[in-house]
Design an enzyme around this catalytic site. Structure first.
Site, PDB file in Angstrom:
ATOM      1  N   ILE A  14       3.180  -9.514  -7.054  1.00 30.72           N
ATOM      2  CA  ILE A  14       1.744  -8.911  -7.537  1.00 30.72           C
ATOM      3  C   ILE A  14       2.154  -8.540  -9.055  1.00 30.72           C
ATOM      4  O   ILE A  14       1.858  -8.833 -10.256  1.00 30.72           O
ATOM      5  CB  ILE A  14       0.768  -8.997  -7.113  1.00 30.72           C
ATOM      6  N   SER A  36       9.902   1.861  -9.616  1.00 26.54           N
ATOM      7  CA  SER A  36      10.466   0.556  -8.221  1.00 26.54           C
ATOM      8  C   SER A  36      11.178   1.363  -7.740  1.00 26.54           C
ATOM      9  O   SER A  36      12.464   1.560  -8.289  1.00 26.54           O
ATOM     10  CB  SER A  36      11.183  -0.519  -9.092  1.00 26.54           C
ATOM     11  N   LYS A  91      -5.143  -5.113  -3.133  1.00 22.74           N
ATOM     12  CA  LYS A  91      -5.734  -5.443  -1.599  1.00 22.74           C
ATOM     13  C   LYS A  91      -4.571  -5.384  -0.596  1.00 22.74           C
ATOM     14  O   LYS A  91      -3.756  -6.317  -1.127  1.00 22.74           O
ATOM     15  CB  LYS A  91      -6.902  -6.507  -1.615  1.00 22.74           C
TER      16      LYS A  91
HETATM   17  P1  NAP Z   1       5.850  -8.078  -2.741  1.00 20.04           P
HETATM   18  O1  NAP Z   1       6.657  -8.955  -3.909  1.00 20.04           O
HETATM   19  O2  NAP Z   1       6.714  -7.745  -1.358  1.00 20.04           O
HETATM   20  O3  NAP Z   1       5.955  -6.377  -3.260  1.00 20.04           O
HETATM   21  C1  NAP Z   1       5.781  -5.488  -2.682  1.00 20.04           C
HETATM   22  C2  NAP Z   1       6.924  -4.274  -3.448  1.00 20.04           C
HETATM   23  O4  NAP Z   1       6.366  -2.695  -3.468  1.00 20.04           O
HETATM   24  C3  NAP Z   1       7.572  -4.498  -3.343  1.00 20.04           C
HETATM   25  O5  NAP Z   1       8.556  -5.326  -4.294  1.00 20.04           O
HETATM   26  C4  NAP Z   1       8.733  -3.007  -3.625  1.00 20.04           C
HETATM   27  O6  NAP Z   1       8.782  -3.211  -4.319  1.00 20.04           O
HETATM   28  C5  NAP Z   1       7.309  -1.951  -3.098  1.00 20.04           C
HETATM   29  N1  NAP Z   1       8.062  -1.344  -1.817  1.00 20.04           N
HETATM   30  C6  NAP Z   1       7.304  -0.202  -1.733  1.00 20.04           C
HETATM   31  N2  NAP Z   1       7.529   0.218  -0.385  1.00 20.04           N
HETATM   32  C7  NAP Z   1       7.580  -0.926  -0.423  1.00 20.04           C
HETATM   33  C8  NAP Z   1       8.068  -0.477   1.317  1.00 20.04           C
HETATM   34  N3  NAP Z   1       7.658  -0.471   2.802  1.00 20.04           N
HETATM   35  N4  NAP Z   1       8.122  -2.461   2.124  1.00 20.04           N
HETATM   36  C9  NAP Z   1       8.156  -3.349   0.641  1.00 20.04           C
HETATM   37  N5  NAP Z   1       7.940  -3.322  -0.428  1.00 20.04           N
HETATM   38  C10 NAP Z   1       7.594  -1.589  -0.590  1.00 20.04           C
HETATM   39  O7  NAP Z   1       4.748  -7.757  -2.343  1.00 20.04           O
HETATM   40  P2  NAP Z   1       2.999  -8.340  -3.452  1.00 20.04           P
HETATM   41  O8  NAP Z   1       3.073  -9.940  -3.407  1.00 20.04           O
HETATM   42  O9  NAP Z   1       3.344  -8.136  -5.193  1.00 20.04           O
HETATM   43  O10 NAP Z   1       2.191  -7.462  -3.130  1.00 20.04           O
HETATM   44  C11 NAP Z   1       1.849  -6.048  -2.764  1.00 20.04           C
HETATM   45  C12 NAP Z   1       0.191  -5.960  -2.689  1.00 20.04           C
HETATM   46  O11 NAP Z   1      -0.304  -7.141  -3.586  1.00 20.04           O
HETATM   47  C13 NAP Z   1      -0.031  -6.977  -1.108  1.00 20.04           C
HETATM   48  O12 NAP Z   1      -1.161  -5.703  -0.484  1.00 20.04           O
HETATM   49  C14 NAP Z   1      -0.827  -8.179  -1.346  1.00 20.04           C
HETATM   50  O13 NAP Z   1      -1.685  -8.478  -0.756  1.00 20.04           O
HETATM   51  C15 NAP Z   1      -1.573  -7.638  -3.169  1.00 20.04           C
HETATM   52  N6  NAP Z   1      -1.719  -9.087  -3.665  1.00 20.04           N
HETATM   53  C16 NAP Z   1      -0.419 -10.185  -3.816  1.00 20.04           C
HETATM   54  C17 NAP Z   1      -0.544 -11.170  -3.969  1.00 20.04           C
HETATM   55  C18 NAP Z   1       0.142 -12.203  -4.105  1.00 20.04           C
HETATM   56  O14 NAP Z   1       0.106 -13.832  -5.402  1.00 20.04           O
HETATM   57  N7  NAP Z   1       1.505 -11.971  -3.887  1.00 20.04           N
HETATM   58  C19 NAP Z   1      -1.806 -11.255  -5.036  1.00 20.04           C
HETATM   59  C20 NAP Z   1      -3.074 -10.735  -5.068  1.00 20.04           C
HETATM   60  C21 NAP Z   1      -2.619  -9.073  -4.427  1.00 20.04           C
HETATM   61  P3  NAP Z   1      10.022  -1.742  -5.198  1.00 20.04           P
HETATM   62  O15 NAP Z   1      10.971  -2.657  -5.544  1.00 20.04           O
HETATM   63  O16 NAP Z   1       9.943  -2.468  -7.591  1.00 20.04           O
HETATM   64  O17 NAP Z   1       9.381  -1.072  -5.075  1.00 20.04           O
END
Ligand code: NAP
Length: 312
Positions: A14, A36, A91
């Site tokens: 996101i 990150s 969120k």
């Molecule tokens: P994601 O791709 O897994 O990214 C989350 C990032 O947070 C990871 O890449 C990592 O980045 C960091 N991180 C830090 N501590 C972590 C941990 N313990 N476990 C996993 N990652 C950790 O997830 P995302 O889809 O971006 O979602 C993140 C949030 O945004 C969620 O709450 C989700 O509900 C919300 N969201 C997502 C979307 C969507 O389309 N996916 C849409 C709207 C909202 P670093 O390696 O850079 O630290």
């Protein structure tokens, strides 16, 4: 006006899809740093491995957007507030109600702005539906929220862990619209929640809702995470005056009695950052735990079912 300097923490899907490009092209904020844990960077913007490193190296950056999964957010938001930062949160805000309540109180105590976002609310169609329901009341409401976890959370194992929300990760977006547009409070009446036999978070859920009094409208929701035909993000409502509303495409389209009434491209994150700038101007926090409470209530009340194992 000078752009406010902001850092983005957690450079996952996101952050890359929305936060970084939207901050970059907007006029309110200047992307001043990223954090990150994997060591990702965004162009030539200063990049750090931890928030503590960022806060020490560039203490003048007073604003952070926290885009990690919810499980680590309570700790990260507290750390940011304690470092004197104003904070925008993705969120779902936290994994527990206690954590959520604590952050609201802690931001107030620290005199920091805390903007806890629900991105699906930032659509004109949602505001229009809300205005109609305020005038006409609700006779019935049905939410269908179906999407592909493989498309929207590719390889993200955290979504299947305890506290990962499972299908409630998208489902809570529907609940954020539901709680925004309803002119009264809704309670979870029943829930059936299906967990893949090899996972800790649900893949499918069916909820019914009630109002405080007897004889309220019939309201229900179905969430599913294995829909491969495209997204079905729909809320169909009949008002007490017989008007039929349909919010579609995640809240970007509204039809009224079958007539297309609002259709706008999704600019949820542009609107979120514009709103954040206004909150910062006024030094006002904005938080709303009602979608999280309904999700938590569904988990408390829910009858558990086993579903087929899930593999990516
Ligand atoms: P994601 O791709 O897994 O990214 C989350 C990032 O947070 C990871 O890449 C990592 O980045 C960091 N991180 C830090 N501590 C972590 C941990 N313990 N476990 C996993 N990652 C950790 O997830 P995302 O889809 O971006 O979602 C993140 C949030 O945004 C969620 O709450 C989700 O509900 C919300 N969201 C997502 C979307 C969507 O389309 N996916 C849409 C709207 C909202 P670093 O390696 O850079 O630290």
């Amino acid at each position: 006006m000078t752009r406010r300097r902001i850092a983005v923490i957690g450079i996952g899907k996101i952050a890359q899809d929305q936060h970084l490009p939207v901050i970059d092209k907007g006029s309110d904020f200047e992307l001043a740093a990223t954090v990150s844990t994997r060591g990702l960077a965004y162009g030539k913007i200063p990049a750090f491995r931890s928030p503590a490193d960022l806060y020490q190296a560039l203490p003048e950056i007073g604003i952070v957007a926290i885009c990690t999964p919810p499980g680590v957010r309570h700790r990260l938001v507290r750390e940011a507030l304690d470092a004197g930062k104003d904070v925008l949160m993705e969120k779902p805000p936290t994994t527990t109600i206690s954590e959520f309540d604590d952050l609201v109180v802690h931001a107030r105590a620290r005199k920091r702005v805390l903007f806890q976002t629900w991105h699906s609310r930032y659509n004109d169609a949602v505001a229009r539906a809300k205005a109609i329901l305020k005038r006409e009341g609700v006779a019935s409401l049905r939410i269908d929220w179906r999407e592909s976890v493989r498309k929207w959370h590719p390889g993200q194992d955290w979504v299947w862990e305890p506290g990962g929300f499972g299908v409630f990760d998208p489902g809570i977006n529907a609940l954020s619209i539901f709680t925004e547009i309803l002119p009264f409070q809704a309670f979870v009446e029943s829930a059936r929640i299906a967990f893949p036999s090899n996972r800790q978070a649900p893949v499918d859920a069916e909820l019914t809702f009630r109002t405080a009094g007897a004889g309220g409208p019939k309201m229900s929701a179905g969430f599913n995470w294995l829909e491969e035909s495209g997204e079905i993000w729909t809320i169909a409502i009949e008002t007490a005056k017989g008007t039929r509303l349909k919010l579609e495409k995640g809240g970007t389209v509204l039809t009224v009695n079958g007539l297309l009434t609002v259709e706008a491209p999704s600019e949820e994150y542009e609107r979120i950052y514009e709103h954040f700038a206004r909150l910062l101007d006024k030094r006002r926090s904005e938080t709303d735990g009602s979608p999280l409470r309904l999700a938590a209530d569904a988990f408390l009340l829910g009858a558990r079912e086993n579903a087929a194992p899930f593999e990516w």
